[in-house]
Design a protein around this motif. Structure first.
Motif, PDB file in Angstrom:
ATOM      1  N   ASP A   4       0.802  -1.219   0.000  1.00 15.72           N
ATOM      2  CA  ASP A   4       0.000   0.000   0.000  1.00 15.72           C
ATOM      3  C   ASP A   4       0.835   1.268   0.000  1.00 15.72           C
ATOM      4  O   ASP A   4       0.303   2.358  -0.251  1.00 15.72           O
ATOM      5  CB  ASP A   4      -0.898   0.048   1.250  1.00 15.72           C
ATOM      6  CG  ASP A   4      -1.732  -1.210   1.419  1.00 15.72           C
ATOM      7  OD1 ASP A   4      -2.293  -1.670   0.419  1.00 15.72           O
ATOM      8  OD2 ASP A   4      -1.798  -1.722   2.549  1.00 15.72           O
ATOM      9  N   ALA A   5       2.138   1.185   0.338  1.00 14.37           N
ATOM     10  CA  ALA A   5       2.928   2.400   0.512  1.00 14.37           C
ATOM     11  C   ALA A   5       4.411   2.053   0.545  1.00 14.37           C
ATOM     12  O   ALA A   5       4.802   0.876   0.625  1.00 14.37           O
ATOM     13  CB  ALA A   5       2.532   3.124   1.803  1.00 14.37           C
ATOM     14  N   LEU A   6       5.221   3.091   0.504  1.00 10.56           N
ATOM     15  CA  LEU A   6       6.670   2.988   0.690  1.00 10.56           C
ATOM     16  C   LEU A   6       7.057   3.936   1.819  1.00 10.56           C
ATOM     17  O   LEU A   6       6.715   5.119   1.793  1.00 10.56           O
ATOM     18  CB  LEU A   6       7.408   3.377  -0.592  1.00 10.56           C
ATOM     19  CG  LEU A   6       8.939   3.479  -0.500  1.00 10.56           C
ATOM     20  CD1 LEU A   6       9.557   2.115  -0.212  1.00 10.56           C
ATOM     21  CD2 LEU A   6       9.518   4.061  -1.798  1.00 10.56           C
ATOM     22  N   LEU A   7       7.746   3.414   2.823  1.00 11.19           N
ATOM     23  CA  LEU A   7       8.248   4.219   3.929  1.00 11.19           C
ATOM     24  C   LEU A   7       9.726   4.507   3.701  1.00 11.19           C
ATOM     25  O   LEU A   7      10.533   3.591   3.594  1.00 11.19           O
ATOM     26  CB  LEU A   7       8.056   3.484   5.258  1.00 11.19           C
ATOM     27  CG  LEU A   7       8.757   4.075   6.488  1.00 11.19           C
ATOM     28  CD1 LEU A   7       8.294   5.494   6.769  1.00 11.19           C
ATOM     29  CD2 LEU A   7       8.562   3.168   7.700  1.00 11.19           C
ATOM     30  N   TRP A   8      10.063   5.786   3.633  1.00  5.88           N
ATOM     31  CA  TRP A   8      11.452   6.231   3.510  1.00  5.88           C
ATOM     32  C   TRP A   8      11.976   6.440   4.925  1.00  5.88           C
ATOM     33  O   TRP A   8      11.526   7.332   5.641  1.00  5.88           O
ATOM     34  CB  TRP A   8      11.495   7.534   2.724  1.00  5.88           C
ATOM     35  CG  TRP A   8      12.857   8.014   2.332  1.00  5.88           C
ATOM     36  CD1 TRP A   8      13.737   8.689   3.110  1.00  5.88           C
ATOM     37  CD2 TRP A   8      13.464   7.881   1.036  1.00  5.88           C
ATOM     38  NE1 TRP A   8      14.863   8.989   2.394  1.00  5.88           N
ATOM     39  CE2 TRP A   8      14.728   8.510   1.120  1.00  5.88           C
ATOM     40  CE3 TRP A   8      13.059   7.306  -0.160  1.00  5.88           C
ATOM     41  CZ2 TRP A   8      15.589   8.587   0.030  1.00  5.88           C
ATOM     42  CZ3 TRP A   8      13.925   7.375  -1.239  1.00  5.88           C
ATOM     43  CH2 TRP A   8      15.164   7.997  -1.147  1.00  5.88           C
ATOM     44  N   LEU A   9      12.915   5.594   5.356  1.00 11.79           N
ATOM     45  CA  LEU A   9      13.363   5.574   6.745  1.00 11.79           C
ATOM     46  C   LEU A   9      14.810   6.044   6.830  1.00 11.79           C
ATOM     47  O   LEU A   9      15.704   5.437   6.229  1.00 11.79           O
ATOM     48  CB  LEU A   9      13.233   4.159   7.309  1.00 11.79           C
ATOM     49  CG  LEU A   9      13.648   3.937   8.759  1.00 11.79           C
ATOM     50  CD1 LEU A   9      12.907   4.861   9.710  1.00 11.79           C
ATOM     51  CD2 LEU A   9      13.420   2.473   9.143  1.00 11.79           C
ATOM     52  N   SER A  10      15.039   7.132   7.578  1.00 14.00           N
ATOM     53  CA  SER A  10      16.371   7.718   7.622  1.00 14.00           C
ATOM     54  C   SER A  10      16.794   8.039   9.045  1.00 14.00           C
ATOM     55  O   SER A  10      16.087   7.756  10.018  1.00 14.00           O
ATOM     56  CB  SER A  10      16.406   8.972   6.744  1.00 14.00           C
ATOM     57  OG  SER A  10      17.733   9.411   6.526  1.00 14.00           O
ATOM     58  N   PHE A  11      17.958   8.646   9.149  1.00 13.09           N
ATOM     59  CA  PHE A  11      18.602   8.933  10.424  1.00 13.09           C
ATOM     60  C   PHE A  11      18.013  10.173  11.086  1.00 13.09           C
ATOM     61  O   PHE A  11      17.802  10.208  12.296  1.00 13.09           O
ATOM     62  CB  PHE A  11      20.104   9.125  10.173  1.00 13.09           C
ATOM     63  CG  PHE A  11      20.941   9.255  11.410  1.00 13.09           C
ATOM     64  CD1 PHE A  11      21.344   8.141  12.105  1.00 13.09           C
ATOM     65  CD2 PHE A  11      21.347  10.504  11.856  1.00 13.09           C
ATOM     66  CE1 PHE A  11      22.132   8.251  13.239  1.00 13.09           C
ATOM     67  CE2 PHE A  11      22.136  10.636  12.994  1.00 13.09           C
ATOM     68  CZ  PHE A  11      22.532   9.505  13.685  1.00 13.09           C
ATOM     69  N   GLY A  12      17.751  11.194  10.299  1.00 10.54           N
ATOM     70  CA  GLY A  12      17.235  12.449  10.826  1.00 10.54           C
ATOM     71  C   GLY A  12      18.343  13.430  11.146  1.00 10.54           C
ATOM     72  O   GLY A  12      19.516  13.069  11.301  1.00 10.54           O
TER      73      GLY A  12
END
Length: 348
Positions: A4-12
């Motif tokens: 249903d979606a793509l999560l872009w996961l990063s450090f911040g």
């Protein structure tokens, strides 16, 4: 099963002076880092107005990926979450659940294995799903991509540009750089019998592939951003120390390639564009730093190709014989013992 979606996961990263110390406290939570050490690192951020470039670079990359997804006819909304600063991944996953997302792919902004580069993103997924509770979507993390031809091609072109900048006749030495880690954390990304390779071996392989692509026969692999107590051994040599050693050997110029980084976050622009460049200048050496791959148009193509491995059974393209590790469901390790954290020394 569909997605249903793509999560872009990063450090911040902080986006203003008041964010810096709270951000650093998030990064080091549970590690007992003295506040005076945090204050030293905070000065690096304040040198740039208290703003890390990483969030803006992530937003630009997400926009490029959204455009590429649309161009390839893939209907996946992209959500953005971070480990250490807004938008925090827990709130992002909660928003995904509220929007009706039940199963999503996750792109972590690291190409490599290792605890910080891989396993910690699994922990982020576990923590975010636990915060949401029973309604949390299933989250499938995409694989590592340090040996993907699009990643290697983007870096190779950046190295060519850097050599042209310093002068192809300058005799510049090519030096590949990655974030150092404690030697005790340089563990395999999976059992050796299954082809697991250490973080340092993956960095060395990416450097070899870029060098082969550019026709560079001799080069070095070094490290940056060491931290922690001096008695704890980390991967060496450090980039600044290595520049000193190259100068002592009569090397007139250096091209530095941050092969271990996807984008120009603060450690790249501080450790390389400031400290390493300054030291080379003091020694009278030519210096150029290759761009990271995240702003190259091929990077968005790479992300969408990794997505297509799941939504369209696209083949996993890779240039090395290393295993295509790192793909997980709901944060479960991809193999027993994969990317374990460093063992802390016990007190007598």
């Amino acid at each position: 099963m569909g997605y249903d979606a793509l999560l872009w996961l990063s450090f911040g990263g902080p986006e203003g002076p008041d964010d810096v110390m709270p951000f650093l406290e998030n990064v080091t939570r549970g590690r007992g880092v003295p506040r005076e050490r945090l204050a030293e690192v905070a000065e690096h951020y304040q040198h740039f107005g208290g703003v890390s470039p990483i969030n803006a670079l992530n937003r630009n990359a997400i926009a490029a990926v959204e455009k590429e997804l649309a161009a390839q006819g893939i209907d996946l909304p992209v959500y953005f979450g971070n480990r250490n600063w807004d938008p925090m991944v827990e709130r992002t996953v909660a928003a995904m659940a509220a929007d009706g997302v039940r199963r999503a792919l996750v792109f972590p902004t690291s190409a490599y294995g290792g605890y910080s580069a891989c396993r910690q993103y699994d922990e982020d997924i576990v923590r975010a799903r636990a915060a949401v509770g029973a309604g949390a979507p299933d989250l499938v993390k995409l694989r590592q991509f340090f040996d993907h031809p699009l990643f290697i091609g983007a870096i190779a072109d950046a190295v060519r540009v850097a050599h042209a900048e310093v002068g192809v006749e300058s005799g510049a030495r090519t030096v590949f750089v990655a974030h150092s880690i404690p030697e005790s954390a340089d563990l395999a990304s999976g059992p050796p019998e299954e082809g697991g390779r250490r973080y340092s071996e993956q960095i060395a392989e990416a450097a070899r592939l870029v060098a082969a692509e550019t026709g560079i026969e001799t080069y070095d692999v070094v490290w940056q951003s060491r931290s922690g107590p001096p008695q704890v051994p980390w991967l060496e040599p450090d980039i600044v120390d290595h520049i000193d050693a190259l100068h002592a050997r009569g090397v007139p110029a250096v091209v530095v390639c941050p092969v271990g980084f996807v984008s120009d976050h603060l450690e790249v622009i501080w450790d390389l564009d400031n400290e390493a460049a300054e030291r080379a200048g003091e020694l009278g050496m030519g210096f150029a730093r290759a761009a990271t791959a995240g702003t190259d148009p091929r990077f968005a193509e790479l992300v969408v190709e990794l997505v297509r491995e799941h939504v369209a059974d696209a083949p996993a393209r890779k240039l090395s014989e290393f295993p295509a590790a790192g793909c997980t469901l709901n944060g479960e390790p991809c193999a027993p013992g994969c990317c374990e954290p460093a063992k802390r020394p016990t007190r007598a």
